[in-house]
Design an enzyme around this catalytic site. Structure first.
Site, PDB file in Angstrom:
ATOM      1  N   GLU A 285     -10.141   4.104   7.344  1.00  0.00           N
ATOM      2  CA  GLU A 285      -9.026   5.006   7.631  1.00  0.00           C
ATOM      3  C   GLU A 285      -9.660   6.231   8.289  1.00  0.00           C
ATOM      4  O   GLU A 285      -9.525   6.446   9.480  1.00  0.00           O
ATOM      5  CB  GLU A 285      -8.270   5.377   6.343  1.00  0.00           C
TER       6      GLU A 285
ATOM      7  N   ASP B  58       2.348   4.068   2.706  1.00  0.00           N
ATOM      8  CA  ASP B  58       1.272   4.928   2.194  1.00  0.00           C
ATOM      9  C   ASP B  58       1.786   6.074   1.305  1.00  0.00           C
ATOM     10  O   ASP B  58       1.606   6.035   0.088  1.00  0.00           O
ATOM     11  CB  ASP B  58       0.425   5.465   3.359  1.00  0.00           C
ATOM     12  N   ASP B  59       2.361   7.109   1.910  1.00  0.00           N
ATOM     13  CA  ASP B  59       2.892   8.261   1.160  1.00  0.00           C
ATOM     14  C   ASP B  59       4.141   8.724   1.906  1.00  0.00           C
ATOM     15  O   ASP B  59       4.133   9.758   2.594  1.00  0.00           O
ATOM     16  CB  ASP B  59       1.860   9.399   1.128  1.00  0.00           C
TER      17      ASP B  59
ATOM     18  N   HIS C 199       1.239   4.923  -2.493  1.00  0.00           N
ATOM     19  CA  HIS C 199       0.744   5.688  -3.657  1.00  0.00           C
ATOM     20  C   HIS C 199       1.946   6.237  -4.418  1.00  0.00           C
ATOM     21  O   HIS C 199       2.736   6.996  -3.851  1.00  0.00           O
ATOM     22  CB  HIS C 199      -0.150   6.831  -3.187  1.00  0.00           C
TER      23      HIS C 199
ATOM     24  N   HIS D 242       0.839  -1.202   0.000  1.00  0.00           N
ATOM     25  CA  HIS D 242       0.000   0.000   0.000  1.00  0.00           C
ATOM     26  C   HIS D 242       0.871   1.247   0.000  1.00  0.00           C
ATOM     27  O   HIS D 242       1.269   1.746   1.064  1.00  0.00           O
ATOM     28  CB  HIS D 242      -0.920  -0.027   1.236  1.00  0.00           C
TER      29      HIS D 242
ATOM     30  N   HIS E 284      -9.667   1.655   0.023  1.00  0.00           N
ATOM     31  CA  HIS E 284      -9.384   2.365   1.271  1.00  0.00           C
ATOM     32  C   HIS E 284     -10.681   2.421   2.093  1.00  0.00           C
ATOM     33  O   HIS E 284     -11.664   3.045   1.665  1.00  0.00           O
ATOM     34  CB  HIS E 284      -8.959   3.804   1.000  1.00  0.00           C
TER      35      HIS E 284
HETATM   36  N1  ADE Z   1      -4.299   9.121  -1.572  1.00  0.00           N
HETATM   37  C1  ADE Z   1      -3.011   9.187  -1.243  1.00  0.00           C
HETATM   38  N2  ADE Z   1      -2.836   8.824   0.032  1.00  0.00           N
HETATM   39  C2  ADE Z   1      -4.050   8.523   0.533  1.00  0.00           C
HETATM   40  C3  ADE Z   1      -4.534   8.071   1.794  1.00  0.00           C
HETATM   41  N3  ADE Z   1      -3.722   7.857   2.834  1.00  0.00           N
HETATM   42  N4  ADE Z   1      -5.853   7.875   1.931  1.00  0.00           N
HETATM   43  C4  ADE Z   1      -6.663   8.093   0.907  1.00  0.00           C
HETATM   44  N5  ADE Z   1      -6.270   8.490  -0.292  1.00  0.00           N
HETATM   45  C5  ADE Z   1      -4.965   8.699  -0.492  1.00  0.00           C
HETATM   46 ZN    ZN Z   2      -3.434   4.958   0.928  1.00  0.00          ZN
END
Ligand code: ADE
Ligand code: ZN
Length: 321
Positions: A191, A269-270, A10, A8, A188
């Protein structure tokens, strides 16, 4: 040396501030100055503001070769942390916003995967995602691109974006289309939405995994169901802490979900938005809960079992552990 894998992350959200600045400079693109804080890191306040910051940074990626560079740069960093496999989310909607076609975005990413395998021995696959807050029509268009241009590296379809908008059932046509074409899916859920968001996803979408799913912890019978069905949870503790869901790794429900028998995996995630990396996530989870090396290695094995790639690749990956 613990071998790692993540499911997971992006792709646009892996580009560091330095890479975003470099791509923007190369492209003669003007970046919105509010993208960065005075220390040069990405600037955002809450989850919605994070999504806006993400969009501004992603706008620096302007060509097929930029997509190659972002993919290669991320996989290179991962390989240096003993990561053997990454499933990354790609977003054709972000590419389209700067005029990149579905095919060019895909060709760039697959070239980045090939180059990183050649140079670092790491393997990557792609989950094409739609963006929830852009609505069901756009999601269906992305799903159609996926099924009309199959690629062996595209192993799944997913959805990110603002969980508060629309309902999972609105996206059933998109998810069903790719599912019927033989691809796995993930969404998703849980969250920023509560447990009902996960329940709605399981009821209305043909998903094999849940993106995050962490807020299932608020509903014991849902945790029981997730454990019984062994539906993998793509947990991203550092992301959840950064966006304010939990105050620390120790307070994150990762261990509670694991102890309840859920199939837990670790992802970043990011990473540059959340000042993390997959290596740091492994380290911090292990430290917070006192996990042994064997436990961490078992998490990687479970992660590979939960991956959307084919069995042949899974066996190859497991032989590296
Ligand atoms: N797009 C990029 N990161 C995200 C996240 N943590 N939750 C939802 N959409 C996303
Ligand atoms: Zn995500």
């Amino acid at each position: 040396m613990i071998k790692k894998a993540e499911l997971h992350v992006h792709l646009e959200g892996t580009a560091t501030p330095a890479l975003v600045r470099k791509l923007a400079a190369n492209n003669g693109a003007e970046l919105d100055p509010s993208t960065f804080a005075s220390d040069g890191e990405f600037r955002w306040t809450d989850f919605w503001d994070f999504l806006k910051c993400y969009d501004k940074a992603a706008a620096a990626i302007r060509s097929k070769d930029d997509y190659r560079a972002v993919t290669y740069d991320y996989l290179k960093r991962c390989a240096s942390e003993d990561v053997i496999y990454v499933e990354t989310f790609s977003s054709p909607d972000h590419a389209a916003q700067v005029g990149i076609s579905y095919q060019d975005h895909l060709d760039g990413i697959t070239a980045g995967i090939d180059d990183a395998r050649r140079d670092f021995g790491i393997e990557g696959r792609i989950i094409v995602t739609c963006v929830r807050h852009l609505g069901a029509e756009k999601a269906l268009a992305v799903a159609k691109s996926v099924v009309n241009a199959p690629h062996p590296y595209v192993v799944g379809f997913g959805m990110g974006g603002d969980e508060a908008q629309f309902h999972p059932k609105d996206f059933a046509p998109a998810f069903n289309l790719v599912h019927q074409a033989g691809l796995a899916t993930t969404n998703h859920a849980g969250e920023f939405g509560g447990p009902e968001s996960i329940r709605d996803t399981l009821e209305h979408l043909p998903v094999q995994r849940i993106g995050h799913g962490v807020r299932s912890i608020e509903d014991a019978s849902l945790v029981e169901e997730l454990a019984e069905r062994q539906i993998p949870l793509e947990l991203c503790p550092g992301s959840n802490i950064s966006t304010g869901l939990y105050t620390s790794y120790e307070n994150h429900p990762f261990n509670k979900l694991k102890e309840a028998g859920c199939l837990v995996t670790i992802s970043s995630d990011d990473p540059p938005f959340f000042a993390t990396s997959i290596g740091k996530e492994y380290e911090k989870v292990a430290r917070a809960f006192g996990y042994s090396e064997e436990t961490m290695q078992q998490i990687t094995r479970n992660t590979i079992d939960a991956a959307f790639c084919n069995d042949e690749l899974k066996e190859q990956l497991k032989s590296k552990i």
